[in-house]
Design a protein around this motif. Structure first.
Motif, PDB file in Angstrom:
ATOM      1  N   ASP A 131       4.025  11.815   7.486  1.00 41.87           N
ATOM      2  CA  ASP A 131       2.743  12.116   6.845  1.00 41.87           C
ATOM      3  C   ASP A 131       2.384  11.057   5.800  1.00 41.87           C
ATOM      4  OD1 ASP A 131       2.388  14.369   8.373  1.00 41.87           O
ATOM      5  OD2 ASP A 131       3.100  15.764   6.840  1.00 41.87           O
ATOM      6  N   ASP A 132       3.397  10.595   5.023  1.00 40.43           N
ATOM      7  CA  ASP A 132       3.151   9.546   4.028  1.00 40.43           C
ATOM      8  C   ASP A 132       2.591   8.293   4.699  1.00 40.43           C
ATOM      9  OD1 ASP A 132       4.004  10.777   1.602  1.00 40.43           O
ATOM     10  OD2 ASP A 132       6.091  10.458   2.161  1.00 40.43           O
ATOM     11  N   LEU A 133       3.208   7.888   5.785  1.00 40.27           N
ATOM     12  CA  LEU A 133       2.792   6.665   6.470  1.00 40.27           C
ATOM     13  C   LEU A 133       1.411   6.828   7.097  1.00 40.27           C
ATOM     14  CD1 LEU A 133       6.194   5.577   8.041  1.00 40.27           C
ATOM     15  CD2 LEU A 133       5.045   4.643   6.016  1.00 40.27           C
ATOM     16  N   GLN A 134       1.091   8.050   7.506  1.00 39.99           N
ATOM     17  CA  GLN A 134      -0.250   8.305   8.041  1.00 39.99           C
ATOM     18  C   GLN A 134      -1.296   8.144   6.934  1.00 39.99           C
ATOM     19  OE1 GLN A 134      -0.757  11.971  10.273  1.00 39.99           O
ATOM     20  NE2 GLN A 134      -2.980  11.905  10.030  1.00 39.99           N
ATOM     21  N   VAL A 135      -0.981   8.644   5.725  1.00 40.24           N
ATOM     22  CA  VAL A 135      -1.888   8.494   4.581  1.00 40.24           C
ATOM     23  C   VAL A 135      -2.086   7.006   4.263  1.00 40.24           C
ATOM     24  CG1 VAL A 135      -2.139   8.881   2.089  1.00 40.24           C
ATOM     25  CG2 VAL A 135      -1.381  10.746   3.567  1.00 40.24           C
ATOM     26  N   VAL A 136      -0.997   6.234   4.323  1.00 41.45           N
ATOM     27  CA  VAL A 136      -1.057   4.792   4.071  1.00 41.45           C
ATOM     28  C   VAL A 136      -1.997   4.123   5.072  1.00 41.45           C
ATOM     29  CG1 VAL A 136       0.276   2.635   4.192  1.00 41.45           C
ATOM     30  CG2 VAL A 136       1.190   4.624   2.958  1.00 41.45           C
TER      31      VAL A 136
ATOM     32  N   VAL B  70       0.842  -1.198   0.000  1.00 39.67           N
ATOM     33  CA  VAL B  70       0.000   0.000   0.000  1.00 39.67           C
ATOM     34  C   VAL B  70       0.881   1.253   0.000  1.00 39.67           C
ATOM     35  CG1 VAL B  70      -1.763   1.302   1.270  1.00 39.67           C
ATOM     36  CG2 VAL B  70      -1.934  -1.184   1.107  1.00 39.67           C
ATOM     37  N   SER B  71       2.028   1.183   0.664  1.00 42.93           N
ATOM     38  CA  SER B  71       2.949   2.330   0.730  1.00 42.93           C
ATOM     39  C   SER B  71       3.474   2.735  -0.641  1.00 42.93           C
ATOM     40  CB  SER B  71       4.148   2.004   1.633  1.00 42.93           C
ATOM     41  OG  SER B  71       3.733   1.743   2.952  1.00 42.93           O
ATOM     42  N   LEU B  72       3.493   1.792  -1.588  1.00 48.46           N
ATOM     43  CA  LEU B  72       3.972   2.128  -2.934  1.00 48.46           C
ATOM     44  C   LEU B  72       3.086   3.176  -3.605  1.00 48.46           C
ATOM     45  CD1 LEU B  72       5.001  -1.395  -4.323  1.00 48.46           C
ATOM     46  CD2 LEU B  72       6.462   0.380  -3.329  1.00 48.46           C
ATOM     47  N   GLY B  73       1.852   3.309  -3.117  1.00 42.55           N
ATOM     48  CA  GLY B  73       0.979   4.354  -3.636  1.00 42.55           C
ATOM     49  C   GLY B  73       1.492   5.753  -3.359  1.00 42.55           C
ATOM     50  N   ARG B  74       2.430   5.873  -2.422  1.00 41.05           N
ATOM     51  CA  ARG B  74       2.985   7.199  -2.089  1.00 41.05           C
ATOM     52  C   ARG B  74       4.159   7.590  -2.990  1.00 41.05           C
ATOM     53  NH1 ARG B  74      -0.112  10.321  -0.633  1.00 41.05           N
ATOM     54  NH2 ARG B  74       1.480  11.671   0.287  1.00 41.05           N
ATOM     55  N   SER B  75       4.565   6.705  -3.917  1.00 45.09           N
ATOM     56  CA  SER B  75       5.763   6.976  -4.724  1.00 45.09           C
ATOM     57  C   SER B  75       5.725   8.291  -5.513  1.00 45.09           C
ATOM     58  CB  SER B  75       6.059   5.800  -5.659  1.00 45.09           C
ATOM     59  OG  SER B  75       4.965   5.551  -6.517  1.00 45.09           O
ATOM     60  N   PRO B  76       4.553   8.794  -5.963  1.00 41.46           N
ATOM     61  CA  PRO B  76       4.573  10.089  -6.655  1.00 41.46           C
ATOM     62  C   PRO B  76       5.000  11.258  -5.757  1.00 41.46           C
ATOM     63  CG  PRO B  76       2.548   8.913  -7.157  1.00 41.46           C
ATOM     64  CD  PRO B  76       3.208   8.179  -6.031  1.00 41.46           C
ATOM     65  N   TYR B  77       5.052  11.028  -4.440  1.00 40.53           N
ATOM     66  CA  TYR B  77       5.316  12.133  -3.506  1.00 40.53           C
ATOM     67  C   TYR B  77       6.639  11.995  -2.749  1.00 40.53           C
ATOM     68  CZ  TYR B  77       0.257  12.348  -4.212  1.00 40.53           C
ATOM     69  OH  TYR B  77      -0.985  12.384  -4.774  1.00 40.53           O
ATOM     70  N   THR B  78       7.344  10.884  -2.941  1.00 42.32           N
ATOM     71  CA  THR B  78       8.452  10.592  -2.022  1.00 42.32           C
ATOM     72  C   THR B  78       9.807  11.142  -2.450  1.00 42.32           C
ATOM     73  OG1 THR B  78       8.721   8.439  -3.101  1.00 42.32           O
ATOM     74  CG2 THR B  78       7.412   8.500  -1.076  1.00 42.32           C
TER      75      THR B  78
ATOM     76  N   TRP C 100      14.843   9.773  -3.287  1.00 41.78           N
ATOM     77  CA  TRP C 100      15.294   8.630  -2.483  1.00 41.78           C
ATOM     78  C   TRP C 100      14.176   7.661  -2.129  1.00 41.78           C
ATOM     79  CZ3 TRP C 100      20.226   8.174  -2.883  1.00 41.78           C
ATOM     80  CH2 TRP C 100      21.021   9.308  -3.001  1.00 41.78           C
ATOM     81  N   GLY C 101      12.929   8.057  -2.384  1.00 36.88           N
ATOM     82  CA  GLY C 101      11.818   7.150  -2.125  1.00 36.88           C
ATOM     83  C   GLY C 101      11.583   6.863  -0.652  1.00 36.88           C
ATOM     84  N   THR C 102      11.958   7.783   0.208  1.00 41.39           N
ATOM     85  CA  THR C 102      11.743   7.566   1.641  1.00 41.39           C
ATOM     86  C   THR C 102      10.391   8.146   2.053  1.00 41.39           C
ATOM     87  OG1 THR C 102      12.962   9.612   2.068  1.00 41.39           O
ATOM     88  CG2 THR C 102      14.189   7.548   2.250  1.00 41.39           C
ATOM     89  N   TYR C 103       9.748   7.450   3.000  1.00 41.26           N
ATOM     90  CA  TYR C 103       8.411   7.856   3.428  1.00 41.26           C
ATOM     91  C   TYR C 103       8.495   8.740   4.660  1.00 41.26           C
ATOM     92  CZ  TYR C 103       7.042   4.006   0.392  1.00 41.26           C
ATOM     93  OH  TYR C 103       6.885   3.175  -0.685  1.00 41.26           O
ATOM     94  N   SER C 104       7.797   9.866   4.592  1.00 36.73           N
ATOM     95  CA  SER C 104       7.710  10.750   5.753  1.00 36.73           C
ATOM     96  C   SER C 104       6.643  10.225   6.713  1.00 36.73           C
ATOM     97  CB  SER C 104       7.332  12.164   5.303  1.00 36.73           C
ATOM     98  OG  SER C 104       5.994  12.174   4.811  1.00 36.73           O
TER      99      SER C 104
END
Length: 265
Positions: A123-128, A106-114, A117-121
């Motif tokens: 906020d990204d993990l909260q969206v996930v 599901v976290s891969l859905g955040r790739s347009p925003y990361t 380096w593709g690291t999740y913030s």
């Protein structure tokens, strides 16, 4: 009141695909609007162009004529990066994923925003986690994707599309491999998401009776005819659904919106 940013508008659209002999056109003169906050189902026989239409709307392949307006702007004017923040796509193919948890997928859905380096913030993990909660798959969060049932996997792919936070989600046959209760669950889920998140949810399906019960709007593609667009009730009253469904041994009742087998083969 919907704004233009919340709808897809097609004007005299022609769609087709490249063959070794040139462009094969499969449908022309498509006019219509796909609205947010509604579940819109695309129906039609095999080979009529449903997948071609979805691929064209997703910018996976070029249109052959006409216009596709997304947020009031021609689709072809957007960059791939811009489109990744506007359109989420859930395909029929099962993801060939091993050694990955549901939350990781599901976290891969955040790739347009990361970023690079593709690291999740945080906020990204909260969206996930919010996407996982909206789809109702919290108990599956730590499960390995390859251990899931088809219905569970489809919900995970919908959560991934939600994590992408796009105003538009296209789905190609999202109920294709599912048993009947799972088909109903997935369509109910998509119906709820369209309303709660006010998204464009546009999907192709062969599950005609379910679509007639649950869709707000039907797009009916028929070979050689203009795409018929309207509520299930309106298309039934116009006779479009009867012409699509009925043949020898199969009857459609426009009052009850049911399909009956009238003759045993």
């Amino acid at each position: 009141m919907k704004t233009t940013g919340e709808t897809i508008e097609l004007r005299n659209l022609s769609i087709g695909y490249q063959t070794k002999h040139g462009i094969k056109t499969v449908a022309t003169g498509i006019d219509g609007t796909i609205k947010s906050g509604e579940l819109t189902c695309l129906l039609g026989a095999n080979g009529v162009g449903k997948s071609t239409l979805l691929k064209t709307l997703s910018s996976f392949q070029p249109k052959t004529g006409g216009e596709i307006l997304l947020e009031g702007r021609e689709l072809s004017e957007y960059s791939d990066k811009q489109l990744s923040r506007l359109i989420g796509v859930v395909l029929t193919e099962k993801p060939d994923v091993r050694n990955m948890t549901v939350r990781e997928l599901v976290s891969l859905g955040r790739s347009p925003y990361t970023g690079f380096w593709g690291t999740y913030s945080k906020d990204d993990l909260q969206v996930v986690d919010e996407a996982i909660a909206m789809v109702g798959i919290e108990p599956l969060k730590k499960r390995m994707v390859h251990t899931l049932s088809d219905g569970e996997r489809q919900k995970v792919m919908i959560a991934k599309a939600l994590a992408q936070q796009t105003p538009v989600i296209y789905l190609d046959e999202p109920t294709a491999f599912l048993d009947y209760p799972s088909k109903v669950e997935v369509l109910q889920l998509l119906c709820r998401i369209s309303r709660e998140a006010d998204k464009v949810i546009f999907l192709s399906t062969h599950d005609v009776e379910l679509a007639l019960q649950m869709a707000d709007t039907i797009w009916l593609m028929t070979q050689g005819e203009a795409v018929a667009i309207g509520s299930p009730k309106a298309l039934a009253e116009q006779g479009a659904l009867g012409r699509f469904i009925e043949r020898e041994g199969i009857a459609f009742d426009p009052k009850t919106m049911t399909i009956k087998v009238t003759k045993q083969v």
